[in-house]
Design a protein around this motif. Structure first.
Motif, PDB file in Angstrom:
ATOM      1  N   HIS A  88       0.809  -1.228   0.000  1.00  0.00           N
ATOM      2  CA  HIS A  88       0.000   0.000   0.000  1.00  0.00           C
ATOM      3  C   HIS A  88       0.838   1.272   0.000  1.00  0.00           C
ATOM      4  O   HIS A  88       0.299   2.369  -0.099  1.00  0.00           O
ATOM      5  N   GLY A  89       2.164   1.131   0.155  1.00  0.00           N
ATOM      6  CA  GLY A  89       3.019   2.326   0.167  1.00  0.00           C
ATOM      7  C   GLY A  89       2.642   3.271   1.287  1.00  0.00           C
ATOM      8  O   GLY A  89       2.486   2.867   2.435  1.00  0.00           O
ATOM      9  N   SER A  90       2.440   4.546   0.949  1.00  0.00           N
ATOM     10  CA  SER A  90       2.096   5.550   1.966  1.00  0.00           C
ATOM     11  C   SER A  90       0.619   5.474   2.361  1.00  0.00           C
ATOM     12  O   SER A  90       0.164   6.213   3.223  1.00  0.00           O
ATOM     13  N   GLY A  91      -0.130   4.565   1.727  1.00  0.00           N
ATOM     14  CA  GLY A  91      -1.579   4.495   1.995  1.00  0.00           C
ATOM     15  C   GLY A  91      -1.993   3.378   2.927  1.00  0.00           C
ATOM     16  O   GLY A  91      -3.161   2.991   2.964  1.00  0.00           O
ATOM     17  N   GLY A  92      -1.055   2.843   3.724  1.00  0.00           N
ATOM     18  CA  GLY A  92      -1.374   1.713   4.592  1.00  0.00           C
ATOM     19  C   GLY A  92      -2.488   1.995   5.583  1.00  0.00           C
ATOM     20  O   GLY A  92      -3.510   1.312   5.593  1.00  0.00           O
ATOM     21  N   VAL A  93      -2.298   3.005   6.425  1.00  0.00           N
ATOM     22  CA  VAL A  93      -3.313   3.343   7.432  1.00  0.00           C
ATOM     23  C   VAL A  93      -4.597   3.801   6.728  1.00  0.00           C
ATOM     24  O   VAL A  93      -5.713   3.451   7.121  1.00  0.00           O
ATOM     25  N   THR A  94      -4.423   4.549   5.642  1.00  0.00           N
ATOM     26  CA  THR A  94      -5.556   5.128   4.911  1.00  0.00           C
ATOM     27  C   THR A  94      -6.483   4.073   4.315  1.00  0.00           C
ATOM     28  O   THR A  94      -7.699   4.260   4.269  1.00  0.00           O
ATOM     29  N   LEU A  95      -5.911   2.970   3.846  1.00  0.00           N
ATOM     30  CA  LEU A  95      -6.703   1.980   3.104  1.00  0.00           C
ATOM     31  C   LEU A  95      -6.850   0.651   3.830  1.00  0.00           C
ATOM     32  O   LEU A  95      -7.472  -0.278   3.301  1.00  0.00           O
ATOM     33  N   ALA A  96      -6.289   0.544   5.034  1.00  0.00           N
ATOM     34  CA  ALA A  96      -6.192  -0.754   5.714  1.00  0.00           C
ATOM     35  C   ALA A  96      -7.535  -1.458   5.864  1.00  0.00           C
ATOM     36  O   ALA A  96      -7.674  -2.637   5.543  1.00  0.00           O
ATOM     37  N   TRP A  97      -8.534  -0.743   6.366  1.00  0.00           N
ATOM     38  CA  TRP A  97      -9.813  -1.415   6.647  1.00  0.00           C
ATOM     39  C   TRP A  97     -10.537  -1.777   5.351  1.00  0.00           C
ATOM     40  O   TRP A  97     -11.143  -2.843   5.244  1.00  0.00           O
ATOM     41  N   GLY A  98     -10.436  -0.912   4.357  1.00  0.00           N
ATOM     42  CA  GLY A  98     -11.089  -1.189   3.075  1.00  0.00           C
ATOM     43  C   GLY A  98     -10.512  -2.409   2.385  1.00  0.00           C
ATOM     44  O   GLY A  98     -11.245  -3.292   1.918  1.00  0.00           O
ATOM     45  N   THR A  99      -9.177  -2.508   2.348  1.00  0.00           N
ATOM     46  CA  THR A  99      -8.572  -3.677   1.698  1.00  0.00           C
ATOM     47  C   THR A  99      -8.730  -4.920   2.572  1.00  0.00           C
ATOM     48  O   THR A  99      -8.802  -6.041   2.055  1.00  0.00           O
ATOM     49  N   ALA A 100      -8.839  -4.734   3.885  1.00  0.00           N
ATOM     50  CA  ALA A 100      -9.085  -5.880   4.778  1.00  0.00           C
ATOM     51  C   ALA A 100     -10.465  -6.485   4.480  1.00  0.00           C
ATOM     52  O   ALA A 100     -10.621  -7.709   4.461  1.00  0.00           O
TER      53      ALA A 100
END
Length: 338
Positions: A306-318
Motif C-alpha cells: 500500500h506504500g504511503s496508503g497503509g493506514v488510509t486503506l487498511a480497513w477497506g482492503t481488509a
C-alpha cells in the motif's frame, strides 16, 4: 466442514486490520496472526497515520474510492465513540496547499472526507508561495495506540497471536487451510515479489500543543500533523532506500521546510526521530491465488504493497481480503463434496 484454520502473516496495520475483519466476519474460522515484529517496532508505528489516499495507476478508481470510504467510515465511527482516546483515533482539520493548481482540483476522495472545499484567496495569504489549496476534515490514526487496541479486539474475538519469524509460506502449509499474506516488504522474500520496494520515510515528533490544524504541501513530502500527544512533522520519500538510521541532513531539511509553513515550530521541542520503510509497489496486491506447497494446492490471499496508503486503506482492503477468504472457503467446500 471442520473449523477453517486461517493464518495471517504480518502485524502492521494491514495485518491486524485483516485479522480482525476475518475473525469478526467469519466466526467459524480459527485465525492466528504470526509476525516477527509487533508494535512499537512495525513500519505502521512510524506512519503519520493521517487519512490521505494515494492514487494507483492500474486499479479502477471506483475500487480505490471504496477502499478509502470503508476505511474512513470505520475510523470515523471510532473517532466519534468513547473508544477514541484508547484507540488513538481523532478527527483532524486542515489544508493541503499547492504552488501551482493541480490537474485534479477535486480529487476522487473529496466526497469521503468531511467538508471538502477550495481555500479562499484570503486563506492562502498565509502561504505566499502557494497559489491553490483545499481545506477539509480527515482522520488521524496513531498506530502506536491503534495497533495494540486492534490486537486486543482481535484476541477478544477469539484470535491467536504468535511472535515468530516466518521464512517461507511453505512452512505454514501443513498447519493452516488458508494463508493470508500481509507481510509488506517481507513479500520480496516470502513470495518472491520483485515489484515491491522500500520508500524511506523520516519523521519527527515535536512538542507543539498550540498547533491544532494540519498543513500538507502537495504530494505530501512536507507536512505538519498535530496528534493526541505530539505533532508529527516530515518528511522524506526516498525510493529504493533501505536505511533505517536517522539522517541528520533529513532532520535539518524537514525542520527548515516545516518552519517555512509554520514559523512557530521553531520554538517547538523535538521529542523523537523515526524512520520507516513504506512497502511500495505500482499497485497494492489484493488478490488470491493457489500455490503448490508440500504436494497440494494451498489458497493464499495477498494484501500488501500500500506504500504511503497503509493506514488510509487498511480497513477497506481488509474487507476485500475477507471476501477473498470466503471465496477460498467456498472452493474448499466444493472440493470436499467431490
Amino acid at each position: 466442514m471442520n473449523r477453517v484454520r486461517v493464518v495471517v502473516v504480518g502485524a502492521g496495520v494491514i495485518g491486524f486490520s485483516t485479522a480482525v475483519c476475518i475473525t469478526e466476519a467469519l466466526p467459524f474460522c480459527s485465525v492466528t496472526l504470526l509476525a516477527e515484529k509487533f508494535s512499537p517496532d512495525t513500519t505502521s508505528d512510524v506512519a503519520a497515520g493521517i487519512l490521505f489516499p494515494p492514487k494507483f495507476p492500474d486499479i479502477p478508481l471506483q475500487r480505490q474510492r471504496g477502499w478509502f470510504k470503508d476505511s474512513f467510515d470505520h475510523l470515523l465511527a471510532i473517532a466519534c465513540s468513547p473508544h477514541s482516546p484508547e484507540a488513538g483515533v481523532m478527527l483532524s482539520s486542515g489544508c493541503q496547499i499547492f504552488k501551482e493548481p493541480p490537474v485534479d482540483k477535486k480529487p476522487f476522495w473529496s466526497e469521503s472526507v468531511i467538508g471538502f472545499r477550495l481555500m479562499t484567496d484570503h486563506e492562502l495569504k498565509r502561504f505566499p508561495d502557494h497559489k491553490f489549496g483545499q481545506a477539509f476534515t480527515t482522520i488521524k490514526c496513531e498506530c502506536s495506540t491503534y495497533l495494540p487496541w486492534l490486537e486486543q479486539r482481535f484476541r477478544k474475538a477469539g484470535g491467536q497471536v504468535e511472535q515468530r519469524k516466518v521464512s517461507s509460506l511453505e512452512e505454514l502449509s501443513n498447519s493452516y487451510n488458508i494463508i493470508v499474506n500481509c507481510s509488506g516488504l517481507g513479500s520480496k522474500v516470502l513470495v518472491g515479489d520483485t515489484q515491491i520496494y522500500p520508500v524511506r520515510g523520516q519523521v519527527l515528533k515535536m512538542e507543539a500543543p498550540w498547533l491544532h490544524h494540519f498543513i500538507r504541501e502537495e504530494e505530501g513530502k512536507t507536512y505538519i500533523y498535530p496528534g493526541i500527544y505530539s505533532v508529527t512533522v516530515g518528511g522524506t520519500k526516498q525510493e529504493g532506500d533501505w536505511r533505517l538510521q536517522v539522517d541528520e541532513g533529513d532532520t535539518k531539511s524537514i525542520l527548515e521546510r516545516c518552519c517555512r509553513l509554520e514559523p512557530s515550530l521553531s520554538k517547538a521541542k523535538v521529542l523523537s526521530k523515526w524512520v520507516g520503510l513504506r512497502p511500495s509497489r505500482r499497485n497494492p496486491r489484493v488478490e488470491r491465488e493457489l500455490v503448490h506447497m508440500q504436494g497440494r494446492r494451498v489458497p493464499v490471499v495477498h494484501n500488501y504493497g500500500h506504500g504511503s496508503g497503509g493506514v488510509t486503506l487498511a480497513w477497506g482492503t481488509a474487507l476485500d481480503a475477507v471476501g477473498l477468504v470466503k471465496q477460498c472457503i467456498q472452493e474448499m467446500q466444493l472440493q470436499a463434496k467431490l
